[in-house]
Motif scaffolding. Structure first.
Motif, PDB file in Angstrom:
ATOM      1  N   LYS A  88       0.820  -1.218   0.000  1.00 40.45           N
ATOM      2  CA  LYS A  88       0.000   0.000   0.000  1.00 40.45           C
ATOM      3  C   LYS A  88       0.854   1.267   0.000  1.00 40.45           C
ATOM      4  O   LYS A  88       0.472   2.281  -0.589  1.00 40.45           O
ATOM      5  CB  LYS A  88      -0.967  -0.038   1.182  1.00 40.45           C
ATOM      6  CG  LYS A  88      -2.021  -1.127   0.990  1.00 40.45           C
ATOM      7  CD  LYS A  88      -3.032  -1.163   2.075  1.00 40.45           C
ATOM      8  CE  LYS A  88      -4.186  -2.126   1.799  1.00 40.45           C
ATOM      9  NZ  LYS A  88      -3.929  -3.249   0.912  1.00 40.45           N
ATOM     10  N   TRP A  89       2.003   1.201   0.638  1.00 37.92           N
ATOM     11  CA  TRP A  89       2.860   2.392   0.660  1.00 37.92           C
ATOM     12  C   TRP A  89       3.479   2.637  -0.716  1.00 37.92           C
ATOM     13  O   TRP A  89       3.502   3.771  -1.203  1.00 37.92           O
ATOM     14  CB  TRP A  89       3.941   2.251   1.731  1.00 37.92           C
ATOM     15  CG  TRP A  89       4.849   3.443   1.806  1.00 37.92           C
ATOM     16  CD1 TRP A  89       6.190   3.458   1.595  1.00 37.92           C
ATOM     17  CD2 TRP A  89       4.466   4.800   2.102  1.00 37.92           C
ATOM     18  NE1 TRP A  89       6.681   4.728   1.736  1.00 37.92           N
ATOM     19  CE2 TRP A  89       5.642   5.577   2.057  1.00 37.92           C
ATOM     20  CE3 TRP A  89       3.257   5.421   2.395  1.00 37.92           C
ATOM     21  CZ2 TRP A  89       5.634   6.948   2.286  1.00 37.92           C
ATOM     22  CZ3 TRP A  89       3.247   6.800   2.626  1.00 37.92           C
ATOM     23  CH2 TRP A  89       4.423   7.537   2.569  1.00 37.92           C
ATOM     24  N   SER A  92       0.838   4.156  -2.816  1.00 35.18           N
ATOM     25  CA  SER A  92       0.609   5.578  -2.505  1.00 35.18           C
ATOM     26  C   SER A  92       1.701   6.455  -3.096  1.00 35.18           C
ATOM     27  O   SER A  92       1.425   7.525  -3.662  1.00 35.18           O
ATOM     28  CB  SER A  92       0.570   5.789  -0.985  1.00 35.18           C
ATOM     29  OG  SER A  92      -0.619   5.285  -0.444  1.00 35.18           O
ATOM     30  N   THR A 102      -5.044  10.941  -4.416  1.00 37.44           N
ATOM     31  CA  THR A 102      -5.194   9.802  -3.509  1.00 37.44           C
ATOM     32  C   THR A 102      -5.272  10.356  -2.093  1.00 37.44           C
ATOM     33  O   THR A 102      -4.737  11.452  -1.834  1.00 37.44           O
ATOM     34  CB  THR A 102      -4.004   8.829  -3.698  1.00 37.44           C
ATOM     35  OG1 THR A 102      -4.211   7.654  -2.930  1.00 37.44           O
ATOM     36  CG2 THR A 102      -2.689   9.458  -3.306  1.00 37.44           C
ATOM     37  N   ALA A 105      -1.610   9.946   3.155  1.00 33.78           N
ATOM     38  CA  ALA A 105      -1.153   8.697   3.769  1.00 33.78           C
ATOM     39  C   ALA A 105       0.219   8.907   4.352  1.00 33.78           C
ATOM     40  O   ALA A 105       0.920   9.876   4.019  1.00 33.78           O
ATOM     41  CB  ALA A 105      -1.140   7.569   2.747  1.00 33.78           C
ATOM     42  N   TYR A 166       1.015   1.489   8.062  1.00 33.56           N
ATOM     43  CA  TYR A 166       0.510   2.352   6.984  1.00 33.56           C
ATOM     44  C   TYR A 166      -0.746   3.050   7.493  1.00 33.56           C
ATOM     45  O   TYR A 166      -1.687   2.412   7.969  1.00 33.56           O
ATOM     46  CB  TYR A 166       0.178   1.497   5.757  1.00 33.56           C
ATOM     47  CG  TYR A 166      -0.447   2.264   4.608  1.00 33.56           C
ATOM     48  CD1 TYR A 166       0.345   2.889   3.650  1.00 33.56           C
ATOM     49  CD2 TYR A 166      -1.827   2.365   4.489  1.00 33.56           C
ATOM     50  CE1 TYR A 166      -0.222   3.587   2.596  1.00 33.56           C
ATOM     51  CE2 TYR A 166      -2.415   3.060   3.441  1.00 33.56           C
ATOM     52  CZ  TYR A 166      -1.602   3.669   2.495  1.00 33.56           C
ATOM     53  OH  TYR A 166      -2.168   4.356   1.459  1.00 33.56           O
ATOM     54  N   GLN A 168      -3.755   5.988   6.649  1.00 35.48           N
ATOM     55  CA  GLN A 168      -4.401   6.685   5.535  1.00 35.48           C
ATOM     56  C   GLN A 168      -5.531   7.551   6.083  1.00 35.48           C
ATOM     57  O   GLN A 168      -6.265   7.143   7.005  1.00 35.48           O
ATOM     58  CB  GLN A 168      -4.963   5.662   4.543  1.00 35.48           C
ATOM     59  CG  GLN A 168      -5.406   6.248   3.211  1.00 35.48           C
ATOM     60  CD  GLN A 168      -5.853   5.148   2.239  1.00 35.48           C
ATOM     61  OE1 GLN A 168      -6.727   4.346   2.548  1.00 35.48           O
ATOM     62  NE2 GLN A 168      -5.237   5.111   1.064  1.00 35.48           N
ATOM     63  N   GLU A 169      -5.647   8.716   5.512  1.00 43.86           N
ATOM     64  CA  GLU A 169      -6.771   9.619   5.844  1.00 43.86           C
ATOM     65  C   GLU A 169      -8.091   8.879   5.641  1.00 43.86           C
ATOM     66  O   GLU A 169      -8.262   8.160   4.656  1.00 43.86           O
ATOM     67  CB  GLU A 169      -6.690  10.813   4.877  1.00 43.86           C
ATOM     68  CG  GLU A 169      -7.905  11.681   4.821  1.00 43.86           C
ATOM     69  CD  GLU A 169      -7.870  12.609   3.592  1.00 43.86           C
ATOM     70  OE1 GLU A 169      -6.969  12.449   2.724  1.00 43.86           O
ATOM     71  OE2 GLU A 169      -8.744  13.476   3.515  1.00 43.86           O
ATOM     72  N   GLU A 249      -6.685   2.481  -3.945  1.00 46.88           N
ATOM     73  CA  GLU A 249      -5.650   1.492  -4.209  1.00 46.88           C
ATOM     74  C   GLU A 249      -5.847   0.892  -5.584  1.00 46.88           C
ATOM     75  O   GLU A 249      -6.876   1.124  -6.241  1.00 46.88           O
ATOM     76  CB  GLU A 249      -5.641   0.405  -3.139  1.00 46.88           C
ATOM     77  CG  GLU A 249      -6.916  -0.382  -3.015  1.00 46.88           C
ATOM     78  CD  GLU A 249      -6.865  -1.367  -1.854  1.00 46.88           C
ATOM     79  OE1 GLU A 249      -6.542  -0.942  -0.729  1.00 46.88           O
ATOM     80  OE2 GLU A 249      -7.141  -2.563  -2.094  1.00 46.88           O
TER      81      GLU A 249
END
Lengths: 289, 55
Positions: A88-89, A92, A102, A105, A166, A168-169, A249
């Motif tokens: 996921k990083w 991002s 996006t 994050a 990780y 994320q907003e 994602e």
């Protein structure tokens, strides 16, 4: 290069059966290969001229793709795309570098650092494992007590990667998100994923309904797929409170049964993927009589 | 083709187009079953989802 095209999968789900049917309808010679039986001796290239990688295990999928590429066999998706989408990083950072909108994050290298970052981002915030799918172990953190508890659980997990956090907003989406399937640089269909809970994964029971694939949505999804290098992609898009579209994602091993059900005959995802594979696969050399 | 669910012994009929590694569900006990042989038809309890499974 001769040999058939291989469809690599340890489980034949609705999607893989649809893909095999699509290849068959096009008269293509495609064999199903069970990834659980696969070995890659260095000096023995496998007997396929191209591989469509549909392996459900992200680890097996990535290493199979890397092994095939090393041995000169084309694969979709590439190992680079699988590795990027599977983290996921990395996703991002790739989206941000490409200018694809996006949610905000952050990566924290320890659970303690994550607490400091959450203090900066505020509540609610979403905590995700770096590499998980189907919404597994994704947590919506609403206060400091919950953050402390979840991070203690992360710290107790044995895998070092589980200690990377990780964040994320949280996007307060309207009870749904949007799945767009991109194949070969073209958005082929979009569907809403509707749920009563904040997680809208079909694997968690979300239902799918048709979504208009307008130019802005299609362009966003294609840019997101390009950003992570995925020729075949399931792009997850959320609408924020102002109606802006943000890419959550990108999935390199897209499950499209729900979207296909919602769109019916107006869309043929398996056919689009089969066409792309047949376009990219080398034509078999003629055998001399 | 017919066989029995390896979990609950319920009789199962599957189509002639059934493939190796296909996942079926027992209509009685709802177990996920994997086709591990087509000729003869043999079903086994499908593997549990692993941590890295997904899209």
């Amino acid at each position: 290069m001769n040999g058939p095209i291989a469809l690599l999968a340890s489980r034949l789900r609705v999607e893989e059966k649809a893909l095999l049917a699509a290849f068959s309808a096009r008269g293509a010679d495609v064999v199903h290969v069970d990834a659980r039986r696969l070995r890659f001796p260095l000096a023995e290239p496998p007997p396929w001229r191209f591989v469509l990688n549909r392996e459900i295990s992200a680890t097996r999928a990535r290493y199979a793709a890397a092994s095939l590429e090393t041995q000169g066999i084309g694969t979709l998706n590439s190992s680079h795309a699988i590795a990027t989408c599977g983290d996921k990083w990395l996703t991002s950072t790739a989206l941000t570098a490409a200018g694809v909108p996006t949610p905000a994050a952050a990566l924290a290298l320890t659970p303690e650092a994550a607490l400091d970052q959450i203090a900066v981002m505020g509540y609610p915030v979403v905590l995700k494992p770096l590499s998980s799918s189907w919404g597994r172990r994704v947590s919506l953190i609403r206060d400091a007590d919950a953050a402390q508890a979840v991070l203690e659980h992360c710290a107790a997990l044995p895998a070092p990667q589980a200690h990377l956090i990780y964040l994320q907003e949280f996007v307060n989406k309207p009870g749904r998100d949007i799945r767009v399937v991109v194949v070969g640089g073209r958005a082929v269909g979009a569907a809403y994923r509707n749920a009563d809970t904040w997680r809208t994964n079909v694997a968690r029971g979300a239902t799918t309904t048709s979504c208009e694939l307008h130019d802005g949505l299609a362009d966003l999804a294609v840019r997101a797929a390009q950003a992570v290098g995925a020729a075949i992609a399931g792009v997850d898009v959320v609408e924020d409170a102002d109606g802006r579209l943000l890419v959550l994602e990108v999935n390199s091993g897209v499950e499209f049964a729900g979207l296909q059900r919602a769109l019916g005959d107006g869309c043929n995802v398996a056919g689009a993927i089969a066409d792309l594979v047949l376009r990219d696969a080398p034509v078999p050399a003629r055998v001399a009589a | 083709m017919t066989t029995a669910c390896p979990e609950c012994d319920n009789g199962l009929t599957v189509g002639s187009g059934t493939r190796l590694s296909e996942i079926l569900e027992c209509g009685d006990c709802r177990s996920e079953l994997e086709v591990v042989s087509v000729e003869p038809l043999i079903l086994a309890i499908a593997p549990e989802a692993e941590e890295d499974w997904g899209e």
